[in-house]
Every structure is written in C-alpha cells, then in structure tokens.
Design a protein around this motif. Structure first.
Motif, short mmCIF file in Angstrom:
data_model
loop_
_atom_site.label_atom_id
_atom_site.label_comp_id
_atom_site.label_asym_id
_atom_site.label_seq_id
_atom_site.Cartn_x
_atom_site.Cartn_y
_atom_site.Cartn_z
N PRO A 107 54.72 23.68 -22.40
CA PRO A 107 53.48 22.97 -22.76
C PRO A 107 52.94 22.12 -21.61
CG PRO A 107 55.37 22.09 -23.97
CD PRO A 107 55.84 23.32 -23.28
N THR A 108 53.83 21.63 -20.75
CA THR A 108 53.35 20.84 -19.61
C THR A 108 52.45 21.67 -18.72
OG1 THR A 108 55.41 19.59 -19.63
CG2 THR A 108 54.08 19.45 -17.65
N THR A 109 52.92 22.88 -18.43
CA THR A 109 52.13 23.75 -17.56
C THR A 109 50.78 24.07 -18.21
OG1 THR A 109 54.23 24.71 -16.89
CG2 THR A 109 52.22 25.88 -16.24
N ILE A 110 50.81 24.43 -19.47
CA ILE A 110 49.56 24.75 -20.15
C ILE A 110 48.60 23.56 -20.09
CG2 ILE A 110 48.54 25.35 -22.38
CD1 ILE A 110 51.19 26.82 -23.02
N ALA A 111 49.12 22.39 -20.44
CA ALA A 111 48.27 21.20 -20.46
C ALA A 111 47.70 20.90 -19.08
CB ALA A 111 49.07 20.01 -20.98
N THR A 112 48.52 21.06 -18.05
CA THR A 112 48.07 20.72 -16.71
C THR A 112 46.92 21.63 -16.29
OG1 THR A 112 50.34 20.11 -16.23
CG2 THR A 112 48.86 20.34 -14.37
N PHE A 113 47.06 22.91 -16.59
CA PHE A 113 45.97 23.83 -16.20
C PHE A 113 44.72 23.55 -17.02
CE2 PHE A 113 49.24 25.99 -13.91
CZ PHE A 113 48.56 26.56 -12.85
N LYS A 114 44.89 23.21 -18.29
CA LYS A 114 43.72 22.89 -19.11
C LYS A 114 42.98 21.69 -18.55
CE LYS A 114 44.34 24.49 -23.81
NZ LYS A 114 45.07 24.10 -25.03
N LEU A 115 43.73 20.66 -18.20
CA LEU A 115 43.08 19.44 -17.72
C LEU A 115 42.40 19.66 -16.38
CD1 LEU A 115 45.65 16.66 -18.69
CD2 LEU A 115 43.45 17.17 -19.75
N ALA A 116 42.88 20.66 -15.63
CA ALA A 116 42.31 20.87 -14.29
C ALA A 116 41.17 21.87 -14.30
CB ALA A 116 43.40 21.33 -13.34
N ILE B 161 60.07 21.64 -22.59
CA ILE B 161 59.10 20.68 -22.04
C ILE B 161 58.16 21.35 -21.04
CG2 ILE B 161 58.83 18.53 -20.74
CD1 ILE B 161 61.60 17.72 -21.68
N ALA B 162 58.72 22.22 -20.22
CA ALA B 162 57.95 22.74 -19.09
C ALA B 162 56.78 23.61 -19.53
CB ALA B 162 58.85 23.52 -18.15
N PHE C 72 51.15 13.39 -8.12
CA PHE C 72 50.49 14.22 -9.13
C PHE C 72 49.01 13.90 -9.29
CE2 PHE C 72 54.67 15.01 -11.60
CZ PHE C 72 54.90 16.15 -10.86
N THR C 73 48.63 12.65 -9.10
CA THR C 73 47.23 12.31 -9.35
C THR C 73 46.39 12.36 -8.08
OG1 THR C 73 47.57 9.96 -8.95
CG2 THR C 73 47.93 10.73 -11.19
N VAL C 74 46.99 12.82 -6.98
CA VAL C 74 46.24 12.84 -5.72
C VAL C 74 45.15 13.90 -5.75
CG1 VAL C 74 46.47 13.47 -3.28
CG2 VAL C 74 48.06 11.85 -4.30
N GLY C 75 45.36 14.91 -6.58
CA GLY C 75 44.39 15.99 -6.64
C GLY C 75 44.86 17.21 -5.88
N LEU C 76 46.18 17.49 -5.94
CA LEU C 76 46.70 18.66 -5.23
C LEU C 76 46.38 19.95 -5.99
CD1 LEU C 76 50.24 17.32 -4.27
CD2 LEU C 76 48.19 17.38 -2.88
N GLY C 77 45.95 19.82 -7.21
CA GLY C 77 45.63 21.00 -7.99
C GLY C 77 46.75 21.37 -8.94
N PRO C 78 46.42 22.12 -9.99
CA PRO C 78 47.40 22.39 -11.04
C PRO C 78 48.57 23.26 -10.57
CG PRO C 78 45.38 23.62 -11.42
CD PRO C 78 45.10 22.68 -10.29
N VAL C 79 48.35 24.15 -9.60
CA VAL C 79 49.43 25.02 -9.17
C VAL C 79 50.53 24.20 -8.52
CG1 VAL C 79 50.06 26.99 -7.77
CG2 VAL C 79 47.82 26.92 -8.87
N ALA C 80 50.15 23.44 -7.51
CA ALA C 80 51.14 22.61 -6.83
C ALA C 80 51.77 21.64 -7.82
CB ALA C 80 50.50 21.84 -5.68
N ASN C 81 50.95 21.03 -8.66
CA ASN C 81 51.48 20.04 -9.60
C ASN C 81 52.54 20.63 -10.52
OD1 ASN C 81 50.07 17.89 -8.66
ND2 ASN C 81 48.70 17.69 -10.40
N THR C 82 52.28 21.80 -11.09
CA THR C 82 53.28 22.34 -12.01
C THR C 82 54.52 22.80 -11.27
OG1 THR C 82 51.87 24.28 -12.05
CG2 THR C 82 51.97 22.99 -14.05
N ILE C 83 54.36 23.38 -10.09
CA ILE C 83 55.56 23.78 -9.34
C ILE C 83 56.45 22.58 -9.10
CG2 ILE C 83 56.41 24.62 -7.11
CD1 ILE C 83 53.96 26.42 -6.99
N PHE C 84 55.85 21.52 -8.61
CA PHE C 84 56.66 20.34 -8.31
C PHE C 84 57.19 19.70 -9.58
CE2 PHE C 84 54.66 20.61 -4.12
CZ PHE C 84 55.76 20.35 -3.32
N SER C 85 56.43 19.79 -10.65
CA SER C 85 56.89 19.22 -11.91
C SER C 85 58.14 19.93 -12.40
CB SER C 85 55.77 19.33 -12.94
OG SER C 85 56.23 19.06 -14.22
N VAL C 86 58.10 21.25 -12.41
CA VAL C 86 59.25 22.00 -12.92
C VAL C 86 60.46 21.83 -12.00
CG1 VAL C 86 60.09 24.30 -13.45
CG2 VAL C 86 57.80 23.63 -14.15
#
Ligand code: HEA
Ligand code: HEA
Ligand code: CUA
Ligand SMILES: [Cu+2]
Lengths: 350, 207, 108, 617
Positions: A109-118, A106-107, D301-315
């Motif tokens: 594709p999630t990371t890839i998608a998140t960076f793409k959307l941002a 899961i992680a 996640f939708t606050v706009g912290l940016g993809p780096v913070a978002n993925t770290i916290f997500s994982v």
C-alpha cells in the motif's frame, strides 16, 4: 528493585498520559484528524503501520516479560549453569520470514499511495497555483486567474489544487497537516503537489524545513471554501482596484504614507508581479498578521514600527524609513480596510 | 626480532615488504585507506557528473577541452605506473640502486604530468576566463581534477622524502614496506586518473 | 656510499625467476592498458560512435584498465589478500552507489 | 614500568604521559573523558532546548541563540559525545577480546584521539568567537552557505578535523582485528563486540569520506567562493543533502552497531549462556551494514526525488527491520533459559530491548514514504531518533561503561547509585520522548524556536521538558558514582562476573602489555571453555619471551595542534593577516611534525623476558 514491574508501571502510565492528552490535538492543525486527500492517504498508512507495530511490540514484550519472570537467578542457583544452546535454525527462519511478510503488507500500500500522491498527469484540468517560499512568508500566484496573494491560500473544497512550488532563497517546506503531507520548496527546481480539502475551514500551514531565525513563525493558512465562494473570491480579487479611494481620511493618509515610506517598493497591492514582500491586496481579510500574530490594530502598528520584535530576522526590518506611532496608525488604518472580498477566513470558520 | 635485524637484516626475505607484522599492518592499512579514498573520489565524481552541464553561460567542457594534451598526460602517468612496478621488481630482487633509479624516473614522470596539468589550468584561466568561481561546472571541474593533482603533488613529495631519507641506507625490513606503500598509492592515483580522463575529458568531448 | 643491500643479497634463483615472470605479466598488462587508452581516445577523437554508444564503451574501457591495475600492479590477485579484496569490493560498492546516487537522482 | 612506579609519579608527568601515550587502554580513558565532557555539554544544550520549549512562546533564549543551541546539541552529541565514547569502549575492550598486546597502529590511534579532541574544541570555540553554527547539524545548503558570521565555518573545520581522526580510528581497528588476533581466534570465534567494532569500522571507512568531501565543498563555497550549491551559477543545493546522508545514514549504524555488540556480550555474560544464534548475529550485523549504504534518501522523501526513487529507498529501508529483528529475538533467546543476574550493566541492557524496539518500529513507520510526508521534519522524527539513539546508543554506552569499568580501572561502580541513576534516566527518557510522537503528528515541526499558544501543544511539551530533568538527575548521579567509585569503590579481581571472553582472563586493570603470553583460543567464549574444562585460565600459545612495545610520542598532539591552528586560519584568512599567518603556520606545524615522524625511525622498545619474570604473579 524489580526491573520488569517498574517498566510495566512506566509504560502503562505513559499510555494513559498519551490518551489523556487532549485527544488528538487542535482541529484543522493536527494530522491525526485528516480533512484532505493527502492527509487521509497518510493516515491510512499510519493506522496500518501502528497496528502492525503494536502487534510486533506485543510479541517482543510477551517473550520479554516471560524471560524476566522465569529466568532470573534465584537464591541457591549460584552454581547453576544453564544449557549452552548454540541456536536454532527453525527459529531463525521463523523470525526472519514473519517480519518479511509484515513488511510486504506495509510496502505494497505504501508504493501505491506514493505513486498516487505523485501523479500530476491531470494538472492542466485543475486549478494551478504557483507557490513561492520566502524567508519567512509565502506567496501564492494564481497565474491562470491573474490573482496574487500572500500568506492566505484560498482553495475550493472537493477539487484538486495543484501547487507548483519554488523557493526564492533557502529551502522551505510546505505543510498543511490536516489536508496533506509536506513537500520541500527548493530553489533549483519546481516541486508539485496537490491539495484536496474535504470541507470548508481555515487550515493551519507550517514551514517544516529549517530556514533561519523565524522558521517557527513562517505559518500560513489554507482557506478552503465551497467552489461557488471560491469563484466569487477570484472575481472579487480580480476586480479589486488598488487606486480606489479609502473611506476614511486616516486611511487615505495611510495610503499616501504607503507610497511615501517606500512600502510600495516591496509590497504590491492589487495584481502586480512584485514579489519581494507579501502582496497586501486582501490584507484586511488576513486571519493572522505576518502569519502568526493576531491582526489587531496595535499589533499591526507594532509590526510596522518594529517588525524585528515580532519576527526575528525578517526581511522587512531596516528597509524603510522610520515610522512614527501616528503614521503607523494611519498605515494600519489603510491596510486594515483592504477587504476586496466578503469571502474571508471568518466566513468559513464559523 | 631485534632492532638490528629490522634495520640491518642478515638476509632479506622474498617479500621484504610483508616480512614483519608492522609491514603487513601497513600494507593492509594502506589498502583500507585507499578503499576510503575510493569513496572520496566517488563523491567528487558524483558531484562533477551532476554539475558538468551547469555552465551558467560560461565555457563548457566541449568548448575548451583538447585531447592532445590530456593524451600526453595520460601516457606519462600510465608509464609512471609501470616504472614504479619496475622499482618494486628490483626491491623484491634486493637491488637497491636499481630500485632507486626507477623510483626517480617515476617521480620525474609525475612531475611532467603535474607541469602539464598546471599549464592546462592556466590555459583555461587565461584563454577562456574559466575559473573555480565561474560556474558550478567550474567549481566541480577544478575541485575534481585539482584533488587528483593534489594527490600527485603529495605523492611526489612523499617519494622525494622517502628517497632522500633512505638514500644511504639500502633496503631493510623497516623501509621496504614504506616503498611498497608508496607504490600502491601511485597506482591508485593512476586508477583515479583513468576515470578522470574518461569521465571529464572524453565524456566531456562526447557531450 | 655503502650499499649494504648488495652484501646480503640472498634472494635465491627460484625467487628471481618468479619475480621475472611476474614482471612479464605486468608488461603485458601495461600494454593492454595502453591499448585500452588508445581505443578510448580514438573513439572520441574520430567521433565514430554516437554519444549513446560511446559513453558506455568509455566507461567499460576504464573499468577494464582499473581491473588490470588492481589485479596485476597492485597484487590484489595474490592469495592472502582475500580480506583486502572483499573490503575493496565493499568500497567500490559504496563508491558506485555514491556516483549513481549523485549523478542520477540529483535532478529528478 | 610497573603499577607502583606509575602511581609514584607527579601530576605533571601523568599529564605528559597521557599527552604522549600510544597505549590503547590509556587512549580509551582519553576518549571516555573527552566524550563524557562533550556529553555533558550536549546534555546542557538539550536542557536549554527543553527549558525554552517548556511553555508556548517562551522567550528564555532568542531565535538565533536557539538555532545555535540545537545545531550544537546535535553535532556535539553525535560527533563529539556518542562516537568518541564508543571509540573509547572499543579501545578499552576490543584488543583484549582478541588477545592482542596492542593495536596495529598505536601512533595513529593516538593521532585519531587528538584530532577528535582538538576538532571538538575548535568547534566549541565558536561560542566565544562570534556565535556557534546555526544551520542545524545537517547544515543544509543554502542555509549553511549563506549563514552570516563564522559559525558554520567552525562547523566545517571542526568536523573536518574530528572526522579525520575517526577515519584513522576505523582503519586502525580494521587492521588490528584482521592481523592481530591471538592464535586460534578465528573470525567466527570473535566476541560480538569485536565483530561489531569490525563492521562499524568498515562503515566509518566508507561513510566518512562522503562527509569529508561534503565539508570540503561547503568550505570551498563559503571561504573560497565556489558555486556548487549556488543556484544562480548553476549549482544545486540538493547535492549537499545527498553527500550528507550518504554519510549520515551509515553514521546512525556506526552509533548503534557497537552497542549491539555490548548488549550481546552483556546478555550472554549475565544470563550465563552462550549467545544464541551466534552466526545469525554476525550475519545480521553484516546485512545491516550492507543495507545501511543503500537507504540514505529516506531522509529526503520530501525533497521531490519522485515516486520511483522514493519507493525504492522506502522498501530498502524497511528491509533493515529484518536483520535487526533477528538480533532482538536472538537476544531474547539468549536470555531464555538462562540464569539472569540483574546488575546495573544488565539493567541498561534489559531496558534497551523495549526502548529500542519502539524506536526501530517508528523507524519503519517513517520509512513508509507516503506517511513520512506527515512525519518528516516534525517531533515524530525527533522522537524516533532519540528512541534509537538514547534508548540504543546511550543505554549501550552506559551498559558498556558499567560492564567494563572494573576491567578498565580495577574498581567496580557502585550498584545502588548505578541503579538509581538508571531508573531516573529511564523514566525521564520515556517521559521526554514518548509524548513527542504525538506532538509531531499534532502539527509541531522540529527546529521550532517557539510554538504558538492555543495549538494543543502545551501539555505535551511541558511533560517532555519535565522528563529531561529526570534524565539530568540520572546523569548527575552517574557522575557522582564515578567519583565515589574512584575514591572508595570496591576493588575487584580480573574476572568479577565469571566472564566468558579473553578480557576477563587478565588482571584488572591490565598490565600495559596486556598479555604476558598470547593465549591459545580454542573456541567461542574461550575463557568459559577453559573454565568448563576445569583449567580456570587460558593456556598460553607461546613461551614467555621479549615483548615488543611502541614508544610514546608527542607528535600526534603536535600534528593535531597544527591543524587546530590552521583551522582558525582557514576561518579567518579572509578577514585579516593573522588568519592567513595562522593558516600557513598551522599547516607548517602539522607538516613538519609529520615529516619528523617519517624521518625519525621509531622502532619501539622491548620488555625483556627477565623483567616479565620479575613482575611475576
Ligand atoms: C542510532 C541511530 C539510529 C538507528 C539505529 C535508526 C534506525 C532506523 N531508522 Fe532512523 N534516524 C536516526 C537515527 C537512527 N535511526 C536519526 C538521527 C535520524 C534523523 C536525522 C535528522 O534528520 O536529524 C533518523 C531518521 C530516520 C528517517 C528519516 C525520517 C525523516 O526525516 O522524515 C527514517 C526514514 O526512513 C529512519 C528510518 C529508520 C529505520 C527503518 C531504522 C531501522 O534500522 C530500525 C530497525 C529496528 C526495528 C524495526 C526494531 C526491531 C525489529 C523487530 C522487533 C522485528 C520485527 C519488526 C517489524 C516487522 C517492523 N530514520
Ligand atoms: C547522540 C545523540 C543525541 C543525544 C544523546 C541526545 C539527547 C537529548 N536530546 Fe537531542 N538531538 C540530537 C541528538 C541527540 N540528542 C540531534 C542529532 C538532534 C537534531 C539537531 C538538529 O535539528 O540539527 C537533536 C535534537 C533535539 C531536540 C529537538 C530540537 C528542535 O528540533 O528544535 C530536542 C528537544 O527536545 C532534544 C532533546 C534531547 C534531550 C532532552 C536529550 C537528553 O537525553 C539529554 C540527557 C543528558 C543530560 C540532561 C545531561 C545532564 C548533565 C548535566 C545536567 C550536567 C551535570 C554536570 C556535571 C556532572 C558536572 N534533542
Ligand atoms: Cu521556511 Cu522554515
Ligand atoms: Cu537514516
């Protein structure tokens, strides 16, 4: 009573219910029928995770059902003392490692998608719109084109449209489920996201962050039209002349009233920097009144006379002199003929 | 152990503060309390750090802060930490009067610190018109430093009530843990101050 | 005033020397703390270090001081305090996360 | 004071006894009663929500009132119902499980309860004093800082006072567990419920201060004109979100971990097996708590912290699924090969497994950040957290209540009523919340006072509302069961279930000193060990001797009462003189009470050996 049987029944009942529930909701609103890049991206992850979760759930349930079938105390077992097992390192390892693997699946594709959307590195090559969230309406400023509008956001299909979002008061959240996920609209910084719609249509937008009394009535529409129509819409909006004379006499009187009643103090018609209230340039084309009501004449009159009855806590109530029924009718007449373009929500929803 | 033993022990053990279960509980419980306080102050520091440049065109840290006063305050508080160590040393030697003397000195140093802080605040308000409401930075500054100052004030009051209450009683197993907890608290205040002067004043000056 | 504490003062000599030694340790650590403070103030007052270097050094000095306080003055090093120490580390961990979180990502 | 003496006293002295008690078992009763009351309140608020959302564009309540209802529903349920009920169970069972006569700080324990209770009452007074808080239980600034009236002020002061009480409870449990275990009760012999109480207390200790500061900042902003969250003065409202969730995420584990403990004990008791993988269970609890502090931004996640913070916290968030999965599978393994008795306590526990697993899995789904852009702030999230909170915490509380009821009161809850209540609630629960996953994805954001017609949301909402009434019916039958049991419930011995842990080795209800002689613990499940070796009861670790007991005290109530008055004072001090007087007066009451406490020596009393012998079995 037999625990597991009851549970099975409940679960299958629920499953059928879910299926029966009108498919996936209303088209152009539901996130389950994606029609834009962001929504597709999210949907892929939703499907992937749902599959994995179903698998995990089945594993848990199979063991669970076996346990309940096989190991319930039977008659004559009162004194039976099961073996007191301490544990099993092998098993512990298995049920630690397998979830880890599933999570990695899961992680990634999630990371890839998140960076793409941002990724907004190509924003300057695309259409950029400044979005302002207000209690309880939305303002859209096409700065490059010098076009202003409220409530209805027009975008061309198949193209990236960057939204630079800021709030004028409390936090809101911009969400068009069918096209893209949501993004908060804060007062302290500008958040950026982009929309890219697959096909023409009028898409429902919602405010998703709790923002006060009429939070649930802070809807807006995204109107995706073909790039040609979009160009035309921009041209029409730009060439609109706010001073042009309305056709009917009632509308002309309405126009005068609009000044007299101080509506102009807040509402702009034409491209004006005023943003205290919705820009009404293309009000006659709006698919909804104040975001949520049918834009019929009666409704518009009611709005002008008593907006509180339609949207509690709105910022228009009490800010202008009382309007009689007659005056309201004329104002409505005037506002309804504000149709600068023939690219309208109706023109795409058919 | 009877009541009499607690209040009038025949002999005091080597570590009177931890000789009874109540004493040990108090000691441990207070450490945990300080653990919670750590997060409390961390939240304030975090808030301060993220707002320290939000001066809203009002005075900034660099404009106002002077190092001399803060240096003196620091030395006062650090020394008071040492004097409270002396007090605990005498407690362990069962020298009640000496303990009280050092505790008194600790309290006085604390008072000195506090007066300087009050002076500092009034200085900022009168000289720069810099108040709690001036800007987000103002709110964060007064809240963080004021919270620390509040802790010092509370410590002094606590110390005073301990000293007055026990002035005529001498050391026993009932009050030894109380003195000891106070000294823990006082060290903790010092720890927090180390970060206050580093993060607020020194880093404020550096930029 | 009866100072009954003195009447039953039976802290033995061994204990006294032990306490004294401990005190010596405290004095040394106090001196170190003063030194750390002096260095910290010195760096800022003299302006010898650029901002990028000064801030980490200042933070480091603060951490060193705190370690002294915890371990010497507050007796965290003593045996029997392992659970306390463990929990305090937990608190420091939570605190560090809080400060980083607030300080670093608020404005992202 | 023997049992008969207690019964002879009148109502007045019984009330006085509870007002001043420092006995953890009575404090448990108080917590359960207080928490139960607030659960009903929060439940009624939930019913009002579901009635309003029964059909599109309903006008059962106004927008303003609806916002007050959801805010109070969330706040009440989390802070005033779930947590106190859990603290009640902890007070009732944990000291007994470790073989302690008392908790470490009986006085603080009582203070903690009264702070919670009066804080909760203060918060609910807002209904009668111009309106309840209406900014959501998360009270995001600037909505909360600009909300007119005093509603949000009540939220701030009420939670501040109640929160202080919880913090004290946490410290008390920590020290109790570390210092007061019976001889032989090593850490790795503690029952799982004790372990989870321990870890939960650590979470309380390190999470609540962030809320305390958050509330202080909010209070300074609203009542004293500070500018932390005011953008025009350089403030930043996102700070509140961080502080709230630095507290808020650990808080959800505060809600679930104790229940994990309950289930562990219940499963092992009623499958007559030792808990499978005890070490793994302990370790996974610690890992969950540890990770729990590193994931708070998954609410942002939708606050706009940016993809780096978002993925770290997500994982980091997803990682929590691993230790939780370890728990689920170890429970299943505990049941496997056991001799499973299904009574009410067990029904709630068995129902927990699938329900919570669904909630946990949707948790991982919302942790998937790019998908959370769709889920966030919709009914999908509402469904997620009610699945874990109701399917985990509420089920756990019910399981714990049924399990320990005989220990607490000497009478066992009626099984027929217990099972009926369970089935109604269980069916209602899935009916209400399963459908909400779809509602969310179909475009229904949360905190919506009305939903519009013709959006495909009607049927789903109707089903959801119907489910809520099933839950209500279940709760009502549960309360009937309590009354029935109090009147004619079956009396039971000290060990009605063939129990394994120390609480079952003493009488039901236990004497106020718990253990006449401290038991000698020889392993995990100490009572079971003695039974298996044919002793049948615990070996004492000490000769019979005097027992030291703490004195009752009215001071905890007075301190809390002072703060309660001061709370009103803070809220109204800008409006009128009475407010200012109340502010200072209340603080004075509280401080004087504290001073009384510190000046008056309180050494407790002793129950003499002779008395104990007289009370012989
Ligand atoms: C008891 C309370 C509780 C518990 C236990 C949890 C558990 C979890 N929660 Fe939940 N959560 C809440 C209460 C709780 N939550 C509340 C109240 C909110 C909303 C607050 C608000 O906004 O008002 C919320 C919101 C919330 C969000 C924010 C959503 C949003 O607003 O957009 C997220 C995002 O990551 C999240 C994630 C998780 C995860 C990953 C877990 C995990 O701990 C779950 C782990 C469990 C399992 C996964 C199941 C068992 C595991 C297995 C069988 C092993 C195999 C599994 C896999 C490989 C997947 N939660
Ligand atoms: C412990 C936490 C907890 C619990 C147990 C519950 C329980 C329930 N909750 Fe919820 N809920 C929250 C915590 C909790 N909730 C939180 C934090 C929010 C977010 C708030 C926010 O957005 O700020 C929320 C929000 C929330 C919403 C979304 C509102 C919105 O966003 O607009 C809904 C809607 O359906 C809902 C429903 C329910 C229902 C039907 C129950 C049911 O399970 C309740 C069952 C209980 C009863 C029905 C009580 C029955 C009792 C009686 C009938 C009285 C009997 C009388 C006597 C015996 C004398 N809750
Ligand atoms: Cu704007 Cu909700
Ligand atoms: Cu969370």
């Amino acid at each position: 009573m037999k625990g597991w049987m009851g549970k099975l029944k409940v679960f299958s009942l629920l499953g059928f219910l879910a299926l029966a529930l009108a498919g996936c909701g209303k088209e152009n609103l539901t996130a389950l029928v994606p029609k834009g890049y962001g929504a597709h991206t999210s949907m892929k992850l939703i499907i992937l995770t749902t599959i994995i979760m179903t698998f995990v759930f089945l594993v848990v349930m199979i063991v669970y059902v076996i346990v309940l079938l096989r190991f319930r105390a039977k008659k004559g077992q009162e004194d039976y003392i099961p073996k007191q097992v301490e544990g099993h390192i092998g098993l512990e390892t298995v049920w630690t490692i397998i979830p880890i693997i599933l999570l990695i699946i899961i992680a990634v594709p999630t990371t890839i998608a998140t960076f793409k959307l941002a990724d907004d590195s190509d924003a300057k090559d695309h259409i950029n719109v400044e979005v302002t969230g207000n209690q309880f309406w939305w303002h859209f400023n096409y700065d490059d084109e010098k076009v202003q509008t409220s409530q209805d956001l027009y975008i061309p299909t198949g193209k990236k449209v960057y939204l630079h979002m800021k709030s004028s008061d409390v936090i809101h959240s911009f969400w068009v489920p069918a096209i893209a996920g949501k993004m908060d609209v804060n007062a302290e910084n500008t958040n950026t996201m982009y929309l890219k719609a697959d096909e023409e249509g009028v898409y429902w937008g919602k405010c998703a962050e709790f923002c006060g009394d009429s939070h649930s009535l802070m809807d807006f529409k995204v109107i995706a039209v073909s790039p040609d129509k979009y160009e035309k819409w921009v041209k029409d909006m730009k060439s609109f002349d706010p001073d042009q004379k309305p056709e009917t006499a009632a509308a002309q009187e309405g126009k005068d009233l609009f000044k007299e009643k101080n509506c102009m103090g807040c509402h702009a018609i034409g491209s004006s920097p005023i943003q205290t209230a919705p820009n009404l340039t293309d009000f006659g084309n709006r698919s909804k009144l104040a975001g949520v009501k049918e834009p019929t004449k009666e409704n518009i009159m009611q709005w002008i006379q008593d907006p509180e009855s339609m949207k509690p806590g709105n910022k228009m109530t009490g800010k202008y002199p009382a309007v009689s029924k007659d005056e309201a009718e004329k104002l409505a007449e005037y506002l309804m003929q504000l149709k600068p373009s023939d690219v309208t929500p109706e023109s795409v929803s058919e | 152990m009877s009541h009499h033993d607690v209040l009038h022990p025949e002999t005091l053990p080597a570590e009177p503060e931890k000789a009874t279960l109540e004493g040990r509980n108090k000691y441990l419980g207070f450490w945990f309390f300080l653990g919670g306080e750590t997060v409390l102050f961390a939240s304030l520091f975090g808030t301060y750090i993220s707002l320290r440049n939000s001066t809203a065109d009002g005075p900034s840290a660099h404009d106002m802060f002077g190092l001399d006063l803060v240096f003196i305050m620091t030395i006062l508080l650090l020394t008071s930490s040492l004097t409270s160590v002396y007090a605990m040393y005498h407690m362990k030697n069962n020298a009640f009067k000496k303990m009280m003397l050092w505790l008194g000195i600790t309290g006085l140093l604390g008072l000195g610190f506090l007066s300087l802080e009050i002076y500092e605040f009034t200085h900022y308000i009168t000289e720069y018109g810099f108040t709690f409401r001036s800007s987000a930075f103002g709110s964060a500054f007064y809240t963080l430093v004021g919270f620390h100052g509040g802790h010092v004030t509370f410590g002094i009051l606590w110390l005073a009530s301990l000293m007055i209450r026990n002035a005529k009683r001498g050391l026993n197993l009932y009050n030894a843990p109380k003195f000891n907890t106070f000294s823990l608290y006082w060290h903790f205040i010092d720890v927090v101050w180390v970060f206050v002067f580093t993060v607020v004043y020194l880093m404020g000056k550096v930029g | 005033m009866t100072d009954n504490a003195n009447t039953n003062n039976v802290v033995d000599e061994y204990q006294k020397t032990k306490n004294k030694e401990e005190l010596k340790g405290h004095l040394i650590s106090f001196a170190m703390m003063i030194v750390a403070t002096l260095i910290a103030f010195g760096i800022v007052a003299s302006g010898v270090m650029g901002k990028i270097y000064a801030i980490p050094v200042l933070v480091l000095l603060a951490v060193v001081q705190v370690a002294f306080q915890f371990y010497y003055f507050m007796h965290l090093k003593e045996k029997g305090n392992s659970m306390t120490a463990l929990l305090i580390y937990g608190g420091i961990w939570a605190a560090a996360l809080t400060v980083t979180g607030l300080g670093a990502i608020t404005w992202w | 004071m023997s049992v008969t003496a207690t019964q002879k006293r009148g109502l007045g002295s019984a009330i006085w006894d509870y007002l001043t008690t420092v006995d953890h078992k009575k404090i448990a009763h108080l917590y359960l009663a207080g928490g139960g009351l607030f659960f009903i309140l929060g439940g009624i608020e939930a019913l009002l929500i579901r009635i309003q959302l029964m059909k599109p564009e309903n006008d059962f309540v106004s927008a303003g009132l609806y916002n007050e209802i959801i805010t109070m529903h969330g706040t009440t349920m989390i802070f005033l119902a779930a947590m106190p009920l859990l603290l009640g169970l902890m007070n009732a069972a944990m000291p007994l499980q470790i073989g302690a006569r008392d908790v470490a700080f009986p006085f603080l324990n009582s203070l903690g309860f009264w702070l919670f209770m009066l804080g909760g009452i203060l918060l609910n007074c807002s209904w009668f004093m111009g309106g309840a808080p209406d900014a959501g239980w998360t009270a995001y600034a600037p909505l909360s800082t600009t909300s007119p009236g005093h509603g949000v002020d009540f939220y701030i002061l009420g939670l501040q006072i109640a929160g202080a009480g919880t913090l004290m409870g946490g410290i008390n449990f920590l020290v109790t567990i570390i210092n007061m275990r019976a001889p032989g009760m090593t850490y790795m012999r503690m029952p799982l419920f004790t372990w989870t109480t321990f870890i939960t207390s650590i979470l309380i200790l390190f999470a609540f201060p962030a809320l305390t500061i958050g509330l202080f900042l909010l209070m300074f902003e609203r009542l004293f004109g500070a500018a932390f969250f005011d953008v025009s003065l350089g403030g930043n409202a996102i700070i509140w979100q961080h502080l709230f969730w630095i507290f808020g995420h650990p808080e959800v584990y505060i809600l679930i971990l104790p229940c994990f403990g309950v289930f562990s004990d219940v499963f092992s008791t009623f499958s007559r097996k030792r808990l499978f993988g005890y070490t793994a269970m302990v370790f996974s609890t610690i890992v969950i708590a540890f990770l729990g502090f590193m994931v708070w931004a998954h609410h942002m996640f939708t606050v706009g912290l940016g993809p780096v913070a978002n993925t770290i916290f997500s994982v980091a968030t997803m990682a929590i699924a691993v230790p939780t999965g370890v728990k689920i599978f170890n429970w299943l393994a505990t049941l496997w090969g056991g001799r499973i008795t299904v009574n009410s306590a067990m029904l709630w526990s068995l129902a927990f497994i699938p329900s919570f697993t669904i909630g946990g899995m949707t948790g991982v789904m919302v942790a998937t950040v790019a998908a959370d852009y769709q889920y966030h702030d919709t009914y999908f999230v509402i469904a997620h957290f009610h699945y874990v909170i109701v399917g985990g915490t509420v089920f756990g509380i019910f399981a714990g209540l049924h399990y320990w009821w005989p220990k607490m009161f000497g009478r066992i809850l009626n099984e027929a009523l217990g099972k009926t209540a369970f089935w109604l609630f269980f069916i209602g629960f899935h009916l209400t919340f399963f459908i909400q996953h779809f509602l969310g994805l179909m475009g229904m954001p949360r905190r919506y006072w009305v939903f519009l017609e013709d959006q495909g949301l009607d049927t789903g909402n109707l089903i959801s509302s119907i489910g809520a009434f099933f839950m209500a019916a279940g709760v009502i039958i549960f309360f009937i069961n309590i009354i029935y049991t109090a009147a004619k419930g079956e009396k039971v011995s000290g060990d009605p279930y063939d129990g394994r842990t120390l609480e079952w080795s003493i009488a039901s209800p236990p004497p106020h000193y718990n253990f006449k002689q401290l038991p000698l613990v020889r392993g995990l499940d100490p009572l079971w060990i003695e039974k298996m070796e044919g002793n049948g009861k615990m070996t004492p670790a000490e000769p019979l001797g005097d027992i030291h007991m703490p004195n009752n005290s009215f001071i905890p109530f007075m301190i809390s009462f002072g703060l309660f008055i001061a709370g009103f004072g803070f809220i109204y001090h800008n409006d009128n003189m009475i407010g200012t007087i109340a502010m200072f007066g209340g603080m004075a009451i509280a401080l004087l009470s504290m001073l009384t406490r510190s000046v008056k020596d309180d050494l407790g009393y002793h129950i003499s050996k002779e008395e104990l012998e007289k009370e012989a079995e």
